[in-house]
Design an enzyme around this catalytic site. Structure first.
Site, PDB file in Angstrom:
ATOM      1  N   TYR A 192      49.858  29.652 -18.589  1.00 53.91           N
ATOM      2  CA  TYR A 192      51.330  29.341 -19.381  1.00 53.91           C
ATOM      3  C   TYR A 192      51.994  30.647 -19.703  1.00 53.91           C
ATOM      4  O   TYR A 192      53.165  30.746 -19.981  1.00 53.91           O
ATOM      5  CB  TYR A 192      50.886  28.284 -20.764  1.00 53.91           C
ATOM      6  CG  TYR A 192      51.157  26.935 -20.315  1.00 53.91           C
ATOM      7  CD1 TYR A 192      50.384  26.437 -19.172  1.00 53.91           C
ATOM      8  CD2 TYR A 192      51.988  25.999 -20.779  1.00 53.91           C
ATOM      9  CE1 TYR A 192      50.277  25.070 -18.945  1.00 53.91           C
ATOM     10  CE2 TYR A 192      51.731  24.802 -20.688  1.00 53.91           C
ATOM     11  CZ  TYR A 192      51.154  24.137 -19.645  1.00 53.91           C
ATOM     12  OH  TYR A 192      50.970  22.793 -19.494  1.00 53.91           O
ATOM     13  N   LYS A 217      36.662  26.647 -14.115  1.00 51.79           N
ATOM     14  CA  LYS A 217      36.693  26.460 -12.621  1.00 51.79           C
ATOM     15  C   LYS A 217      36.137  28.033 -12.238  1.00 51.79           C
ATOM     16  O   LYS A 217      36.698  29.056 -11.509  1.00 51.79           O
ATOM     17  CB  LYS A 217      38.094  26.543 -12.051  1.00 51.79           C
ATOM     18  CG  LYS A 217      38.218  26.348 -10.603  1.00 51.79           C
ATOM     19  CD  LYS A 217      37.620  25.082 -10.137  1.00 51.79           C
ATOM     20  CE  LYS A 217      37.583  24.739  -8.667  1.00 51.79           C
ATOM     21  NZ  LYS A 217      37.107  23.404  -8.238  1.00 51.79           N
ATOM     22  N   ASP A 229      37.491  20.029 -11.686  1.00 54.75           N
ATOM     23  CA  ASP A 229      37.778  18.924 -10.812  1.00 54.75           C
ATOM     24  C   ASP A 229      36.630  17.837 -10.970  1.00 54.75           C
ATOM     25  O   ASP A 229      37.073  16.711 -10.949  1.00 54.75           O
ATOM     26  CB  ASP A 229      37.726  19.257  -9.267  1.00 54.75           C
ATOM     27  CG  ASP A 229      36.468  20.179  -8.835  1.00 54.75           C
ATOM     28  OD1 ASP A 229      35.773  20.628  -9.899  1.00 54.75           O
ATOM     29  OD2 ASP A 229      36.399  20.687  -7.720  1.00 54.75           O
ATOM     30  N   ASP A 258      45.787  20.649 -20.551  1.00 48.56           N
ATOM     31  CA  ASP A 258      47.260  19.852 -20.486  1.00 48.56           C
ATOM     32  C   ASP A 258      47.112  18.474 -19.317  1.00 48.56           C
ATOM     33  O   ASP A 258      47.328  17.495 -19.627  1.00 48.56           O
ATOM     34  CB  ASP A 258      48.419  20.710 -19.799  1.00 48.56           C
ATOM     35  CG  ASP A 258      49.564  19.864 -19.474  1.00 48.56           C
ATOM     36  OD1 ASP A 258      50.079  19.412 -20.424  1.00 48.56           O
ATOM     37  OD2 ASP A 258      49.934  20.246 -18.208  1.00 48.56           O
ATOM     38  N   ASP A 281      46.172  14.133 -20.266  1.00 47.53           N
ATOM     39  CA  ASP A 281      46.931  13.042 -19.762  1.00 47.53           C
ATOM     40  C   ASP A 281      46.071  11.965 -19.158  1.00 47.53           C
ATOM     41  O   ASP A 281      46.298  10.987 -19.251  1.00 47.53           O
ATOM     42  CB  ASP A 281      48.013  13.567 -18.848  1.00 47.53           C
ATOM     43  CG  ASP A 281      49.396  14.065 -19.259  1.00 47.53           C
ATOM     44  OD1 ASP A 281      49.498  14.271 -20.658  1.00 47.53           O
ATOM     45  OD2 ASP A 281      50.466  13.542 -18.524  1.00 47.53           O
TER      46      ASP A 281
END
Ligand code: IPM
Ligand code: MG
Length: 370
Positions: free
Chosen positions: A143, A194, A226, A250, A254
Site C-alpha cells: 500500500y 506468500k 492462497d 485487506d 472481507d
C-alpha cells in the site's frame, strides 16, 4: 463519571453518515446516564472533503485526529469520485490518516453471533461460534512501498508498478501485537504470507519465527495466503489470531466477514504505538464500505459501526464494562430477530438503520437497569 473523552467523528461518504448517527445516539445515551462525557468534533473526509476542499482530507483534520483521544470513521468513497485524480481519490484520505497517525495495527475481529449463523453463505455448522481476530499490518507493505506509479514505455504502452516492502521493525511490531493478543485469547497465532514466491514475505516469516522465541506459550503456525483464503471458507474455526500483511489482511478480512453473515457486521480498530506519555493514536471504523447503492435510504446496517464504537470504549478508554454492554446489546437485538437487509433471513423482522439503532439503545437501557 469517567473523564471527558475527545472524539473526532469522520462520518465520510455513502452510508457513513447514517451509521454514524446511530453511534452518536448511543454516545448521547451514555452521557445522559453519566457513564462518560464525550467532547466530540465532526469533520469531513473522503468524497465530501474533495467536493468542499479539493482534497480527501485537510491538514487541520489530521491535526485534530492526532489531538483527539480517538477517531471514529464511517466509510469513504463512491462512484461519484471514480474519475478524480488518483492522488486525491477518497481512499487516499483514509490511507493518509492511517499513515500520519502511525496506525500500524489493524484489529479485525470476525465473530459469528449465534442468531446470525444461518445468515452466513457458509453452512451454519462451519461458522457457528466462530471468533477469530485478524491483525492486519496497516501502514506498510504494498500500500505504501516505493517505487510506485505508472510510466509510459518508449515503444508505446505503459508500465505500472508497486513495491511490497517490509522492514524488520515493521514486521516485529505487528508480530508482537499478534502474539500479545493471542496470549489474551486462544494462544494460537497463524502468520500468513506468500513466502514461497515473495522475498519480502519470506523475510516476514523469518522475523515472525525469530520473535516467537519471546512467546513460548503461543502456538505459532504459518500459512500461505492462497491456502489461508481457502481455509477461511473451509474451516474458519481452526484459526484464533491471524497476523498478516496490509494487502493480504485487506483481502482476507472481507473473506472472513462472509462467515459472520455480512460485511455489515465487522468492526475494526486501528492502533498506533503508545508515546512517552502512554497516549496512543487510534481510529475505529467498520470494515464495510460506503454501499452507494443503498446510501440515504435508511437501509444500512449500523451494527459494525456500533461494534467499532465498542472497540473504542475498550481499547482507547479502557471501558470494558461499557464495551461489553454495547456488544451484548447488539447480540440481544439479533436474538430478538431484528435484521437490516444485508442480514435478513426468513421469519425475521426487517428494520431500518434508525430502528436498529433504537433497538440497541433499548437493550442498553435494559442491560444497565439491573
Ligand atoms: C479497508 C478498505 C480500504 C483498504 C480502502 C477503502 C482504501 O478496503 O479498510 O479494508 O484497502 O484498506
Ligand atoms: Mg478492504
Amino acid at each position: 463519571m469517567i473523564a471527558n473523552k475527545k472524539v473526532l467523528m469522520l462520518a465520510g461518504d455513502g452510508i457513513g453518515p447514517e451509521v454514524m448517527v446511530q453511534v452518536s445516539r448511543v454516545m448521547k445515551w451514555m452521557e445522559k446516564h453519566n457513564r462518560v462525557s464525550f467532547d466530540t468534533e465532526d469533520d469531513i473526509i473522503g468524497g465530501a472533503c474533495i467536493d468542499n476542499h479539493g482534497v480527501p482530507i485537510k491538514d487541520e483534520t489530521i491535526e485534530s485526529a492526532k489531538a483527539a483521544d480517538a477517531v471514529l470513521l464511517g466509510a469513504v468513497g463512491g462512484p461519484k469520485w471514480d474519475d478524480v485524480d488518483f492522488e486525491i481519490r477518497p481512499e487516499a484520505g483514509l490511507l493518509r490518516i492511517r499513515k500520519d497517525l502511525g496506525l500500524f495495527a489493524n484489529l479485525r475481529p470476525a465473530i459469528v453471533f449465534d442468531a446470525l449463523a444461518e445468515a452466513s453463505s457458509l453452512k451454519s455448522e462451519i461458522v457457528s461460534g466462530l471468533d477469530i481476530l485478524i491483525v492486519r499490518e496497516l501502514t506498510g507493505g504494498i500500500y505504501f512501498g516505493a517505487p510506485r506509479g505508472v510510466e509510459d514505455l518508449p515503444g508505446g504502452g505503459k508500465r505500472g508498478f508497486n513495491s511490497l516492502v517490509y522492514t524488520t521493525e515493521e514486521v516485529e511490531r505487528i508480530a508482537r501485537v499478534g502474539f500479545e493478543l493471542a496470549r489474551k485469547r486462544g494462544k494460537k497465532l497463524c502468520s500468513i504470507d506468500k513466502a514461497n514466491v515473495l522475498e519480502s514475505t519470506k523475510m516476514w516469516r523469518d522475523e515472525v519465527i525469530r520473535i516467537s522465541s519471546d512467546y513460548p506459550d503461543i502456538e505459532l503456525s504459518h500459512m500461505l495466503v492462497d491456502n489461508a483464503a481457502m481455509q477461511l471458507v473451509r474451516d474458519p474455526k481452526q484459526f484464533d489470531v491471524i497476523v498478516t500483511t496490509n494487502m493480504f489482511g485487506d483481502i482476507l478480512s472481507d473473506c472472513a466477514s462472509m462467515a459472520t453473515g455480512s460485511l455489515g457486521m465487522l468492526p475494526s480498530a486501528s492502533l498506533g504505538a503508545p508515546d512517552n506519555s502512554g497516549k496512543r493514536n487510534a481510529l475505529y471504523e467498520p470494515v464495510h464500505g460506503t454501499a452507494p447503492d443503498i446510501a440515504g435510504q435508511g437501509k444500512a446496517n449500523p451494527l459494525a459501526m456500533m461494534l467499532s464504537f465498542a472497540m473504542m470504549l475498550r481499547y482507547s478508554f479502557d471501558m470494558e464494562e461499557d464495551a461489553n454492554n454495547v456488544e451484548s446489546a447488539v447480540k440481544l437485538v439479533l436474538d430478538a430477530g431484528l435484521r437490516t437487509g444485508d442480514i435478513m433471513s426468513d421469519g425475521k423482522e426487517l428494520v431500518s438503520t434508525e430502528k436498529m439503532g433504537s433497538a440497541v439503545i433499548e437493550q442498553l437501557e435494559i442491560l444497565t437497569a439491573s
